[in-house]
Structures are given as structure tokens and as C-alpha cells.
Design a protein around this motif. Structure first.
Motif, PDB file in Angstrom:
ATOM      1  N   ARG A  42      -0.058  11.077   6.847  1.00 35.49           N
ATOM      2  CA  ARG A  42       0.540  10.147   7.693  1.00 35.49           C
ATOM      3  C   ARG A  42       1.600   9.777   7.207  1.00 35.49           C
ATOM      4  O   ARG A  42       2.716   9.769   8.099  1.00 35.49           O
ATOM      5  CB  ARG A  42      -0.650   9.077   7.968  1.00 35.49           C
ATOM      6  CG  ARG A  42      -1.753   9.452   8.760  1.00 35.49           C
ATOM      7  CD  ARG A  42      -2.652   8.168   9.110  1.00 35.49           C
ATOM      8  NE  ARG A  42      -3.540   8.693  10.064  1.00 35.49           N
ATOM      9  CZ  ARG A  42      -4.793   9.347   9.719  1.00 35.49           C
ATOM     10  NH1 ARG A  42      -4.871   9.630   8.584  1.00 35.49           N
ATOM     11  NH2 ARG A  42      -5.515   9.808  10.697  1.00 35.49           N
ATOM     12  N   GLN A 274       1.574   3.118  15.286  1.00 39.14           N
ATOM     13  CA  GLN A 274       0.468   1.954  15.125  1.00 39.14           C
ATOM     14  C   GLN A 274      -0.633   2.199  14.503  1.00 39.14           C
ATOM     15  O   GLN A 274      -1.371   1.859  13.515  1.00 39.14           O
ATOM     16  CB  GLN A 274       0.428   1.088  16.346  1.00 39.14           C
ATOM     17  CG  GLN A 274      -0.394  -0.135  16.090  1.00 39.14           C
ATOM     18  CD  GLN A 274      -0.323  -1.096  17.248  1.00 39.14           C
ATOM     19  OE1 GLN A 274      -0.553  -0.604  18.605  1.00 39.14           O
ATOM     20  NE2 GLN A 274      -0.578  -2.539  17.186  1.00 39.14           N
ATOM     21  N   GLN A 275      -1.154   3.550  15.279  1.00 41.55           N
ATOM     22  CA  GLN A 275      -2.645   3.986  14.534  1.00 41.55           C
ATOM     23  C   GLN A 275      -2.623   4.451  13.420  1.00 41.55           C
ATOM     24  O   GLN A 275      -3.492   4.359  12.518  1.00 41.55           O
ATOM     25  CB  GLN A 275      -3.173   4.873  15.690  1.00 41.55           C
ATOM     26  CG  GLN A 275      -3.516   4.398  17.060  1.00 41.55           C
ATOM     27  CD  GLN A 275      -4.255   5.492  17.903  1.00 41.55           C
ATOM     28  OE1 GLN A 275      -5.072   6.312  17.273  1.00 41.55           O
ATOM     29  NE2 GLN A 275      -4.030   5.726  19.096  1.00 41.55           N
ATOM     30  N   ALA A 278      -2.227   1.548  11.040  1.00 36.84           N
ATOM     31  CA  ALA A 278      -3.585   0.865  11.038  1.00 36.84           C
ATOM     32  C   ALA A 278      -4.618   1.598  10.044  1.00 36.84           C
ATOM     33  O   ALA A 278      -4.998   1.000   9.141  1.00 36.84           O
ATOM     34  CB  ALA A 278      -4.374   0.841  12.508  1.00 36.84           C
ATOM     35  N   THR A 279      -4.515   2.962  10.326  1.00 39.85           N
ATOM     36  CA  THR A 279      -5.582   4.035   9.562  1.00 39.85           C
ATOM     37  C   THR A 279      -5.196   3.968   8.126  1.00 39.85           C
ATOM     38  O   THR A 279      -6.322   3.606   7.302  1.00 39.85           O
ATOM     39  CB  THR A 279      -5.615   5.368  10.039  1.00 39.85           C
ATOM     40  OG1 THR A 279      -5.684   5.304  11.588  1.00 39.85           O
ATOM     41  CG2 THR A 279      -6.707   6.165   9.579  1.00 39.85           C
ATOM     42  N   LYS A 281      -4.017   1.464   6.493  1.00 39.59           N
ATOM     43  CA  LYS A 281      -4.307   0.269   5.898  1.00 39.59           C
ATOM     44  C   LYS A 281      -5.832   0.125   5.566  1.00 39.59           C
ATOM     45  O   LYS A 281      -6.377  -0.330   4.457  1.00 39.59           O
ATOM     46  CB  LYS A 281      -3.862  -0.895   6.729  1.00 39.59           C
ATOM     47  CG  LYS A 281      -2.450  -1.151   6.491  1.00 39.59           C
ATOM     48  CD  LYS A 281      -2.162  -2.605   7.142  1.00 39.59           C
ATOM     49  CE  LYS A 281      -0.508  -2.867   7.036  1.00 39.59           C
ATOM     50  NZ  LYS A 281      -0.129  -3.615   8.339  1.00 39.59           N
ATOM     51  N   ILE A 282      -6.609   0.599   6.485  1.00 38.84           N
ATOM     52  CA  ILE A 282      -7.889   0.663   6.493  1.00 38.84           C
ATOM     53  C   ILE A 282      -8.460   1.784   5.209  1.00 38.84           C
ATOM     54  O   ILE A 282      -9.163   1.221   4.463  1.00 38.84           O
ATOM     55  CB  ILE A 282      -8.655   1.079   7.992  1.00 38.84           C
ATOM     56  CG1 ILE A 282      -8.436   0.178   8.628  1.00 38.84           C
ATOM     57  CG2 ILE A 282     -10.133   1.324   7.313  1.00 38.84           C
ATOM     58  CD1 ILE A 282      -8.980   0.424   9.966  1.00 38.84           C
TER      59      ILE A 282
END
Lengths: 404, 230, 436
Positions: A42, A274-275, A278-279, A281-282
Motif C-alpha cells: 500500500r 483513506q482506506q 486506515a488498513t 494503521k490497523i
């Protein structure tokens, strides 16, 4: 060295405990390596440049609702005034914005006809200021001239005769020599000819997840539309100030329209990814938590096994073992368990990756990453066992002589 | 009452076979206070474990209260331990997490008494060993002698026919040991049969009947003594 | 006896708080992570209209390019042409039918000093509201005649009505929309199905519509349409040419009450496609499909890959947490060997002890489950924050999920506890009692 056999035999007597730790390490490795791989993947996607001068550009949507409105005249006036504003380098009308997720795509083919293979591309409709305003680099051929620019009605299906393409698109159309694309004629909408007059280095399509994200085409059209985007490039460092000024100026100059979605390209990039962000970070949280759980598991079981062997350790100390030798015993023991764990884990990582590749179209993992993961888990294991081992080494030799 | 006929116990490990009891014969009658002595490794603990149904035997017959023990499965043996046998150990073996009340409560729970009866028995037996006031304490707050008294209260709470004691004073100083011993004597006088393993000849003498275990076989010491007296 | 075991378990958990809290934390993290991802997946794949999902069918016709099959021939085009959609609507062969497209426009406020309102919505048939059980706060849908006569009527969402009319009953009032006068006929109650199954062409989890207008107004160009448009054949200039083109941009749904109706409708569709072949249309082999709501959501894979991948990973995460728990329980129970031996001496059978320690594992599981719910709540909060509007409404724990979490925690911990308990209960009491 002579200890290894001894430790191994001791471990075999408590196979299950050791195996549980090894399995935890194995799963942690498998998950960790794949998660890091996905994060890297990513990050690579997110770091691709859009081709735009991202820090000095913004855009807005101009939606007209008044009736009997002269769209052509209004656009010309707006652009003229914007270009003359202090602090603004250049401004254009455009149909779509890179990374914004909304746009127009077409197929370009080298030959005309219904059944010819075409290459998909994003379409950006601009005027002769397009290249300068977007901030893209023209690396071959030439820009549009004012004479090239034509009006395009909302329902028109005719394409202009000239186009500028990105290097990636030129390479897809002419794989042997992308530079040869300049001057060539390609066909849009099956049979409408278009001559490539220039090539720009890079300009991304509006859809970041599309495999052809680097393939874009600029066409010399101005939309006669009741809802169009203005794309504006400001002098360095004056973007935020100009955003407010432009919004105010446009809203006040004409009451028959709405100026909305005033947005910087930088924010668009953030929203677009954004996704991904977010992914990532998770996944990072997952890796950290997982490693911590495994480490605590190692600590817990080591403390337990040391408590159970207090007397044995005391006896060893009484028989002359140094504190370091006691510590070493537990650290070597952990190393051996980790070795089993990472071996299973490396296989597990590849298996998990194989499954992910097949289920979610992800690239296969690199071996380097697995090696780094293995090293990392060996270190985690040694760090985790350090405290219990230290405690073990502090057990008094006198313990040996106590009965209870 | 308690009857062992030709009991053999063989421990089998990978390459060693240990004969812990050989043709062990013993009858204990109701009301006996039997002391068991013998050197280390003689088999006296094995005997006690078998007598207490904690361990199975390899061959022979064992009747407890007329019941053939060899016929019982794990839950039958558990039931019998709970109903007929009380244990007192050298290391007290109280549950460190539980206070005195709950420690004495353990066998009563397994017996299935109702709450009222359990409470009554716990209080009664703790009072009997003089620790009624310390019901809420946990074992680590007590001296060794006191802990052993709790263990005895626990053993007695179910009204067992037998009390098996394994070196009950082994971890106590002589003053405390004497107190525990007197308690056991009182209990015996009230009708409970006691079998006590000890290595202390002085304590062994205080029992009404003394046996010795040596190389897995039993011999009666008192018979010799009685003969000498006669 | 059960309550006694629970009491003993709690005492034991308290006395070994270090080990116990480590286990509870591990389980809680595992459950928290799993519940977060399971909830997102569960809500993404939820049946948005459970009582009717097998009666609502999405209609697809293969009117595509003879040379380049749509979606590599795996499935017919995901939307419908204007010609086919209007023909099917006119035929009225289903119990109910609805065609719809996304639309947008500007509402001018009554007070010229206020800012105009830019709104996104839908243009659809009057049957839409009855078919999808759309809840009305005020008024009712427009009727079929309004559709046919292209009346300028509008149904507002609750939110739009709040903004324009302060939440009052605005039925009968008029507003200026796209420079024309529209009459409000209805106001919806909150309506935001996830997934937004009746149109997933631009994303299954998009925001709800601000307004609804008759579909016929699109052809009139009274409202502007938006959404996904795909074309394979060239066509002339102007909107008329676009409407007559082979471009697909309309979602067509029918309501069929039983299997007979489904079969009849399928036959009708195939006959229709054959008839169209006479006009030189439908150049491909006949491939017309009727797909019910749940099958369609599944086929279009509305559950995002990321969400599924995360769920797979979180289950592995839970396995690690459970392995951890098995190890720690083993340590704990083996550490309790003397107590186990003693309890056997005092009359506990192995099955009694097994029950006792399984209950202790269960207590740890329940505690972990409760803490895990808290973690899941926090996890979902951060998922919502991190993903923004995409996850709106997909990150809430409902009753089913809470029950699922507790059962998962309990069952997985009890399973994790079986081996350690079995090991513990195999202890030879005699060995444990002699020396400590």
C-alpha cells in the motif's frame, strides 16, 4: 554447547508447553510477515506521484442552476478573471481531477473498427493552459494551441482531432518505442481518429485502484456543462489563502450558481487513500499487539517453568553454576523453541501468502521479508525471556537444602 | 474393617521394576490406633496410599468396611475416600487460596451436604481443634501446628471411620507435635480408627498397636512386646 | 455445586491475578479484534430486507457488444439501457416493477439570501417505495399517473425536510428545484439500508438519497442524472440519441411473489430479447438473468476484500491468543497439582475436578469476552474514524453480535481449557501429597 542436548531432553519432557510457544511464534511470524507485506504494498501505491503540482493546486465544482444562462460566456469570464488574480498562476476548466475517484474513461485503438483491441485511458478535457495549470511535464511533441480548443456540449459524442497522452499510455499503445507515438493517429470511440501531438511524463487517472492508473489522455475540449470543475494553480505557498479568495469571488460574482467542493489536491490524495491509510494503521496495530501477546506468553510460561524448577536451579547453583550459566540455559532454551517456531512460521507465512494471493489478488511475498521477520522474532523471544532468566539466575543456592 | 490380603504393588518404569509391597497382609479393627514405622523406602507410604485409595495395587484383595476396593472405579473410590477416610499429611496440604472455613468446606461439598449442615460441621470441627475464631484466615497466616489442626478438622468434618496420617508431626517442633498427637489420641478415644505413619519411635509408642514395614512386608511389633510382657 | 465451582474459580483467578489477567487480556484482545472485523463483515453482508429478499429480483439483459462480451462473458451487463427498461416497465409483467437512476440538482431556498442546496437523489418509478418498504413520515409516494404524466412531484428524505422545512410536515408545499416548481408529496422517515442493495453501481455503502422524483422527468431533462454509464456502441449527439443508445445506466428491479411468477417472468424476458433481435438489437446469445437480493449482493461481492482479509487475519489472531491461553492455563493448572491431589484425597472424582477446572476456564473466557466487547467497541469506533463515511453505520455492535462475542469467548476458552484440564486431572494424587 554441551548444554544443548540437556536442554533438548528437558524440553522433550514438556513437549506441549514448548510446542504451544513455538506455534504462537509460528502464527505470529506468518501473520506479521504478510501484514508488513501488505503495508509495504500500500505504501508503494500511495507514494506514486500523481504528476500534478500537488502542493500548489486546488479545485472546485461550479454548479449552475439559473435558466437561460450563457455557459460559454460565463466560463470565459471566470477563467480570465481567475488568471488575472494576484496569487494565481493559472486556471482551467476540467472534467475530472486525478485521484478524485470520479471521471471519464475511453478506449484508444491503433486501428479503427468495432472489433479492434483498445487500451483504456482516463480522459481530461482542458484548454491550452492545461499542461501549465496541472503542472505536468511535456516530454515530447507540443501543447495544444488556442485554435485547437473546441466546445463540447453535455450530450456530444464527437471527439477533437488532437490529443496529448501520458508516457505510460504511449508505451501501451506503441510498446516498441513510446516516443514514436508523437504524430501517430489513434482511434477513440471505435472509429474517430485522433492525432497524438504530445506526450507528458506522468498524469494519473481519477481511480487509484485501477491497473491503468498511469494511462491518461488530455483532449482540447471545453465543456458546456451546468456542472464543471475549475482547477487552479497558485503561486508557491499561497494556496490556502487563494482558496478562500477564489470561493468568495466566484460565489459573489454570480448568484445563479453554487460553488462547492473546494478542495486541495493534497486532501484529495488523503481521501483517495483513506482506506489504504486506515488498513495500514490497523495492520500495524495487529502486528504490535500480536508480538506483545506472544512475548507475554513467553514471559508467562518461562516464569512458570522457572518457578517449577526453583529447587533444581538452586541445586545447580549449589553445584557451581554461575548466574550467567543459569541465564544462558533459559535463553538457549528459548532460542531452540523459537527456531522450531520460525521454521513452521516461515512455511506458514508462505502458505498464508499463497492463500491471500489466490483469494485477494495480492502479489507473492519476497523471501527477504520472511528472513527479517525470523530475525525479529528471535530478538523478541530473547528479550521476552530475559527477565524470567534474570530472575532464575538470582535464585539462591540455599534453596537446594530447603525441604519445602 | 480394613483387610489387606496378599497385596502386591509393583512400580513399572521403562527399565526398572520396583516391588514396593510384597504379599502384604494386614487387618485393622474398629477403634485401633495403629502406628506404622519403617525405614525410608520400606513401602510404608505406598501402604498408606493404597489404604487411602489414592493408589491402585497390582494384585491381592483389599476390603474396606466389607467393600471390595478392587471392584471400584475412579468415582466409586472418590466417594469412598470422601465418606470413610480422612487424611492428615506431613505438609498439611491446605489450599493456600482458600480461608479456613472454605478449606474445611472442601470435602463437605463433595459429600453434597446442604449449606446449613456444612456450616454447622465446619464450625464444630474448627472449634474442636481450637481454631473457631480464625475461620476467615488463610493458611499462610497460621503457624505450622495450627495449620495441621485445620487439616485435622478438615479430615474429621465428614465423620470418617478412618483417619490416615502421614508423618503428621514431621514438620512441627516438639511442643506443637505433642499438641497434635494429643488431639489424635482424643479423636481415637471418640471412636475413629487411626493409622499413622511415622519415623519417630517415641510417637509410635503412643499408639495402641504398632506395625513395622520393611522391604514391602509387614510385621507386628506389639505382638512381640505382648509376648515379652507375658 | 455449580455456584461453588464458580466461587472457587473466582477465588483462584483473584489469587493468581498476574497470570489470570494475562489470560483475560489475551482473550479480550483476540475477541476484540475478531468481533471488530466480524461485525464489519456481518453488517456488510447483512440481508438488507430479510422478509422480502427472495421476492425482489434484479433484472439483467445481455444487450452488449457482439465482439467484446461484458465482464468477459461471466455475467450480463450490470445495468440496463433506457429502451429496455422503459419497455419492460410498460409491459407490466411483474407484480411490481421499478426502474431507477441516480440524479442530482439544486434546490433554491424560499429566501433568496440563503445558500442554494445541492442535493443527490434518485429518479425512480412509483412502485419503488412499496417494493423496498421505504418508510414514510408524512404523505405518500406519487402514483403511477404522476409518473406517466411527468408531474413535477418530489419525495424528500427526513434530513432534507429538516433542512428545508425545519422538520415540519411539508406535504403539499412547493419548492424550486432545478429552476422548476416541484410539489412535495411525501417525506421519508430515516432510510439508509446497508448495503444500499437497490443500486450498488457506484458503491454499496454510499450515502442515502436526499430526494426522489419520478423517473420520467429524466427523459424530460427536468432533473440531471448521474451515476455509472457504460456504452459500447457509438450514437449521435443530443439527449434523444443518448436515450435511444445502447448505453446502460438504469437499475431495473421487479417484485415476484412466487416461483411460478419468476419462471413466467424469465420466459417473458427471453421472448422480449428474441423479439428485439428482429430490430437488430441483442446481437449476443440470449443471457437474461433474474437474481434475488441476497444472491445479487453475493455475486457482486459487496463485502470488501479488505474486510474479508482482515477477518481472516483476526481469526488467526484469536488463535494465537488462544494458544497463549492454553499455555498459561497449562502452567496454572499444573502449578495447582498439589491442590488437585488433595481434592482427590478429600473425595473429588476426576470428572468432578474436570468440571471444576473447565468452569474456571469458562470464567476466564467470560471475563475475556466482556473485556473483548469493550475492545471491539473501541475497535469499531476507530474503524469508523479511520475509514470515514465508507464505514458509517457499519461499525455498530448489535445484540446478535454481543451474544456471538460472549459465546465465541466462552466456547473458545473452554476448548482452550480442555487439554490443560485433562492434564491436570490425570495427576496421581499420591505423588502430590507426600512432599511439596
Amino acid at each position: 554447547m554441551l548444554e544443548i542436548g540437556l536442554i533438548f531432553r528437558a524440553l522433550m519432557r514438556n513437549k506441549i508447553g514448548a510446542l504451544l510457544i513455538a506455534l504462537q511464534i509460528a502464527l505470529t511470524l506468518a501473520i506479521m510477515v504478510n501484514a508488513i507485506f501488505m503495508i509495504q504494498d500500500r505504501n508503494v501505491q500511495m507514494s506514486r506521484p500523481s504528476g500534478l503540482d500537488e502542493s500548489n493546486t486546488f479545485y472546485l465544482t461550479n454548479t449552475v442552476f439559473g435558466e437561460n444562462y450563457n455557459l460559454q460566456a460565463a466560463l470565459q469570464t471566470d477563467l480570465q478573471k481567475l488568471r488575472n488574480m494576484d496569487g494565481i498562476d493559472n486556471a482551467i476548466q476540467i472534467n475530472a481531477v486525478p485521484l478524485s475517484d470520479g471521471g471519464w474513461s475511453m478506449g484508444l485503438a491503433r486501428e479503427p473498427g468495432e472489433d479492434k483491441n483498445s487500451v483504456g485511458t482516463a480522459i481530461y478535457m482542458v484548454d491550452e493552459h492545461g499542461i501549465d495549470t496541472l503542472g505536468v511535464n511535456l516530454i515530447a511533441g507540443q501543447n495544444f494551441t488556442q485554435q485547437d480548443i473546441a466546445w463540447r456540449g453535455a450530450q456530444d459524442t464527437k471527439w477533437p482531432p488532437k490529443a496529448i497522452v501520458t508516457k505510460a499510455l504511449a508505451t501501451s499503445l506503441f510498446p516498441d518505442d513510446w516516443q514514436s507515438a508523437v504524430g501517430k493517429t489513434v482511434f477513440i470511440s471505435k472509429d474517430q481518429p485522433m492525432q497524438i501531438i504530445g506526450i507528458v511524463e506522468q498524469l494519473q487517472a481519477p481511480w487509484n485502484g485501477w491497473s491503468g492508473v498511469e494511462r491518461s489522455t488530455l483532449v482540447p475540449s471545453q465543456l458546456e456543462s451546468k456542472s464543471a470543475k475549475y482547477f487552479i494553480r497558485t503561486e508557491a505557498g499561497r494556496r490556502d489563502e487563494m482558496m478562500a479568495a477564489v470561493e468568495k469571488f466566484l460565489s459573489e460574482s454570480d448568484k445563479q450558481r453554487i460553488i462547492r467542493q473546494v478542495m486541495t489536491v493534497e486532501d484529495t490524495r488523503k481521501q483517495s487513500y483513506q482506506q489504504h491509510i486506515a488498513t495500514n494503521k490497523i495492520l500495524t496495530t495487529v502486528i504490535i499487539t500480536l508480538t506483545m501477546i506472544t512475548a507475554f506468553g513467553i514471559v508467562g510460561l518461562a516464569i512458570f517453568s522457572i518457578n517449577r524448577r526453583t529447587k533444581q536451579i538452586g541445586t545447580r547453583r549449589a553445584l557451581g553454576a554461575t548466574q550467567w550459566q543459569i541465564m544462558r540455559y533459559f535463553m538457549v532454551e528459548n532460542f531452540m523453541i523459537s527456531a522450531v517456531g520460525v521454521t513452521i512460521g516461515a512455511i506458514g507465512a508462505i502458505a498464508l501468502n499463497y492463500w491471500l494471493v489466490n483469494t485477494f489478488q495480492i502479489d507473492p511475498i519476497s523471501i527477504d521479508l520472511i528472513i527479517y521477520g525470523v530475525i525479529a522474532l528471535f530478538i523478541v523471544g530473547q528479550l521476552a525471556v530475559f527477565y524470567p532468566a534474570k530472575r532464575a539466575s538470582l535464585i539462591s543456592p540455599a534453596t537446594a537444602t530447603r525441604t519445602t | 474393617m480394613l483387610e489387606m490380603k496378599n497385596i502386591n504393588k509393583i512400580f513399572q518404569t521403562a527399565d526398572v521394576q520396583t516391588h514396593a509391597l510384597r504379599d502384604f497382609n494386614l487387618t485393622v479393627n474398629e477403634g485401633d490406633f495403629v502406628s506404622v514405622t519403617g525405614p525410608s523406602g520400606s513401602g510404608k507410604t505406598t501402604f498408606l496410599n493404597i489404604a487411602g485409595l489414592l493408589e491402585t495395587y497390582t494384585s491381592g484383595d483389599f476390603y474396606l468396611d466389607g467393600q471390595n476396593v478392587g471392584m471400584l472405579n475412579d468415582s466409586g473410590r472418590s466417594k469412598m475416600r470422601n465418606q470413610k477416610i480422612g487424611f492428615v499429611f506431613q505438609g498439611f496440604n491446605l489450599i493456600p487460596d482458600l480461608n479456613l472455613f472454605y478449606n474445611v468446606d472442601v470435602p463437605l461439598r463433595y459429600r453434597g451436604f446442604n449449606a446449613k449442615e456444612r456450616k454447622q460441621r465446619i464450625e464444630e470441627n474448627l472449634a474442636r481443634v481450637g481454631l473457631a475464631s480464625r475461620m476467615k484466615h488463610v493458611p499462610s497466616q497460621l503457624s505450622g501446628g495450627q495449620q495441621q489442626r485445620v487439616a485435622i478438622a478438615r479430615a474429621l468434618a465428614t465423620d470418617p471411620r478412618f483417619l490416615l496420617a502421614d508423618e503428621p508431626t514431621g514438620n512441627l517442633d516438639s511442643e506443637m507435635a505433642d499438641g497434635v498427637m494429643s488431639l489424635l489420641e482424643d479423636i481415637n478415644k471418640q471412636g475413629t480408627t487411626i493409622i499413622m505413619v511415622t519415623h519417630d519411635p517415641e510417637l509410635a509408642l503412643r499408639a495402641s498397636r504398632r506395625i513395622q514395614v520393611k522391604d514391602g512386608r509387614v510385621s507386628e511389633l506389639d505382638i512381640v512386646a505382648e509376648k515379652a510382657l507375658a | 455445586m455449580f455456584s461453588y465451582y464458580i466461587k472457587i474459580a473466582l477465588i483462584s483467578i483473584k489469587r493468581n491475578w498476574g497470570l489470570s489477567s494475562l489470560m483475560i487480556l489475551a482473550i479480550a484482545l483476540g475477541i476484540g479484534a475478531t468481533m471488530t472485523t466480524v461485525t464489519v463483515n456481518y453488517l456488510m453482508s447483512a440481508d438488507p430486507i430479510p422478509h422480502k429478499s427472495d421476492q425482489l429480483y434484479y433484472v439483467r439483459l445481455d444487450s452488449w457488444d457482439p465482439n467484446n462480451p461484458y465482464n468477459e462473458g461471466i455475467s450480463p451487463p450490470a445495468q440496463m439501457t433506457y429502451i429496455d427498461a422503459t419497455n419492460l416497465l410498460k409491459a407490466k409483467k411483474a407484480y411490481r416493477q421499478n426502474l431507477s437512476s441516480q440524479a442530482f440538482g439544486v434546490i433554491e431556498p424560499p429566501n433568496p439570501d440563503d445558500l442554494p442546496l445541492f442535493v443527490f437523489g434518485r429518479a425512480n418509478s412509483s412502485d419503488f417505495f412499496a417494493m423496498f418498504d421505504v418508510p414514510f413520515l408524512f404523505g405518500s409516494p406519487w402514483d403511477e399517473n404522476s409518473d406517466l404524466s411527468k408531474e413535477q412531484v418530489i419525495v424528500l428524505s427526513k434530513q432534507t425536510n429538516d433542512r428545508l422545512f425545519g422538520g415540519e410536515n411539508s406535504v403539499g408545499k412547493t419548492l424550486r428545484f432545478e429552476s422548476k416548481v416541484f410539489k412535495v408529496v411525501g417525506v421519508l422517515d430515516h432510510y439508509d439500508p446497508k448495503p444500499r442493495y437497490f443500486d450498488i453501481s457506484t458503491g454499496a455503502f454510499d450515502d442515502p438519497a436526499d430526494f426522489y422524483v419520478p423517473f420520467s422527468l429524466i427523459a424530460e431533462q427536468a432533473v440531471r442524472r448521474s451515476g455509472n454509464t457504460n456504452c459500447w456502441k457509438t450514437f449521435g449527439d443530443g439527449f434523444e440519441a443518448f436515450l435511444a443508445s445502447e448505453c446502460i445506466w438504469i437499475a431495473f428491479w421487479v417484485e415476484l411473489q412466487n416461483q411460478d411468477q419468476v419462471e413466467a417472468y424469465q420466459t417473458f424476458l427471453d421472448a422480449y430479447a428474441n423479439e428485439q433481435k428482429n430490430f437488430g438489437r441483442f446481437p449476443r446469445p440470449i443471457d437474461n438473468r433474474l437474481t434475488n437480493v441476497t444472491d445479487y449482493m453475493e455475486e457482486r461481492e459487496v463485502v470488501a476484500d479488505d474486510a474479508r482479509m482482515m477477518m481472516a487475519m483476526s481469526f488467526m489472531f484469536l488463535v494465537v491468543c488462544l494458544l497463549n491461553t492454553v499455555g498459561l492455563l497449562l502452567a496454572k493448572f499444573i502449578g495447582k497439582a498439589p491442590e488437585i491431589g488433595l481434592r482427590q484425597a478429600l473425595g473429588a472424582s476426576r470428572s468432578t475436578l474436570f468440571l471444576q477446572y473447565i468452569i474456571e476456564s469458562g470464567c476466564i473466557g467470560l471475563a475475556g469476552g466482556l473485556l473483548g466487547l469493550l475492545f471491539a467497541y473501541l475497535g469499531l469506533q476507530s474503524v469508523e474514524t479511520l475509514y470515514g463515511s465508507y464505514m458509517q453505520g457499519l461499525a455498530t455492535l448489535d445484540f446478535n453480535m454481543v451474544v456471538f462475542a460472549m459465546v465465541l469467548a466462552l466456547v473458545s476458552t473452554v476448548i482452550a481449557g480442555i487439554y490443560p484440564t485433562w492434564r491436570a486431572c490425570r495427576i496421581q494424587p499420591a505423588r502430590q501429597l507426600k512432599c511439596q
